[in-house]
Design an enzyme around this catalytic site. Structure first.
Site, PDB file in Angstrom:
ATOM      1  N   ALA A 135       0.829  -1.206   0.000  1.00  0.00           N
ATOM      2  CA  ALA A 135       0.000   0.000   0.000  1.00  0.00           C
ATOM      3  C   ALA A 135       0.863   1.255   0.000  1.00  0.00           C
ATOM      4  O   ALA A 135       0.583   2.227  -0.710  1.00  0.00           O
ATOM      5  CB  ALA A 135      -0.939  -0.005   1.208  1.00  0.00           C
ATOM      6  N   TYR A 136       1.929   1.225   0.783  1.00  0.00           N
ATOM      7  CA  TYR A 136       2.852   2.362   0.823  1.00  0.00           C
ATOM      8  C   TYR A 136       3.454   2.613  -0.555  1.00  0.00           C
ATOM      9  O   TYR A 136       3.446   3.740  -1.058  1.00  0.00           O
ATOM     10  CB  TYR A 136       3.950   2.096   1.846  1.00  0.00           C
TER      11      TYR A 136
END
Length: 235
Positions: free
Chosen positions: A146-147
């Site tokens: 996600a990062y």
């Protein structure tokens, strides 16, 4: 007249060093932070206009934008440094993880760029937006999906905003990797981390500051990402 820069995430690490350096150089610095610490009071004593803003909460971002519009007639630079780094959740809260990463790294910068564009256009010279992305925006990350995805979206916005705001505003990104170790990092981790690049070292805060200064001084670079990764791409 002093130039005015807004830097998000000034409370620690690269944001702290960068904001301190620009204050010393005579910039009027507006900074955001998430947690009240003695460092923030030190920055205020140096002349910073500091605001407590939690970028997870869009209403706080909106309120902050309103204050900047009320108090300032122009901005010469906007540097999106605020960030967080979440691994994939082991508790099944995957939507919360991606929502949080996108809010901090994409939603908030997107809204700020649009809402504050008139102040940037009012700069006496060419103004700047700088997105601080990450090396993993191109490579990906198994443990921080996600990062990495959110930083890739921020990198892509560099292209769109460069087109939208030209020729008055330059929009670029910096993609760092291993600029500064944390105090809690042990020697085994440091050895492993250094080995990921062909230069086998951490970049250091001065390298990041010089990259920012280069982009601010340039009159012919826009829509680009400047990598600071020690040659990881050819390791």
């Amino acid at each position: 007249m002093s130039k005015v820069v807004l830097i998000t995430g000034v409370g620690r690490r690269l944001g702290l060093v960068l904001s301190t350096r620009l204050l010393e150089q005579g910039w009027q610095v507006i900074g955001t932070y998430r947690t009240e610490t003695p460092v923030i009071e030190t920055l205020r004593n140096l002349g910073m206009e500091a605001y407590k803003v939690d970028f997870k909460i869009q209403q706080e971002v909106n309120d902050f934008i309103g204050k900047i519009k009320d108090r300032h007639a122009r901005l010469d630079a906007l540097i999106h440094n605020a960030s967080d780094w979440l691994p994939e959740s082991d508790t099944g809260r995957h939507f919360e993880t991606i929502e949080y990463m996108m809010q901090v790294h994409v939603n908030a910068p997107y809204v700020m760029n649009l809402e504050l564009s008139a102040l940037l256009q009012a700069s006496d010279g060419m103004a700047d937006i700088i997105h601080v992305t990450d090396y993993v925006a191109e490579k990906g990350s198994q443990k921080h999906i996600a990062y990495a995805a959110s930083k890739a979206a921020l990198a892509n916005m560099t292209l769109s905003f460069a087109q939208l705001l030209a020729p008055k505003v330059k929009v670029n990104a910096i993609a760092p990797a291993l600029m500064l170790f944390n105090e809690t990092d042990d020697n085994q981790y440091k050895v492993k981390a250094r080995a990921k690049s062909i230069l086998q070292r951490e970049g250091g805060a001065d390298e990041f500051i010089r990259a920012v200064e280069y982009l601010l001084a340039s009159t012919y670079v826009t829509g680009r990402t400047l990598p600071l990764d020690g040659g990881r791409h050819i390791k």
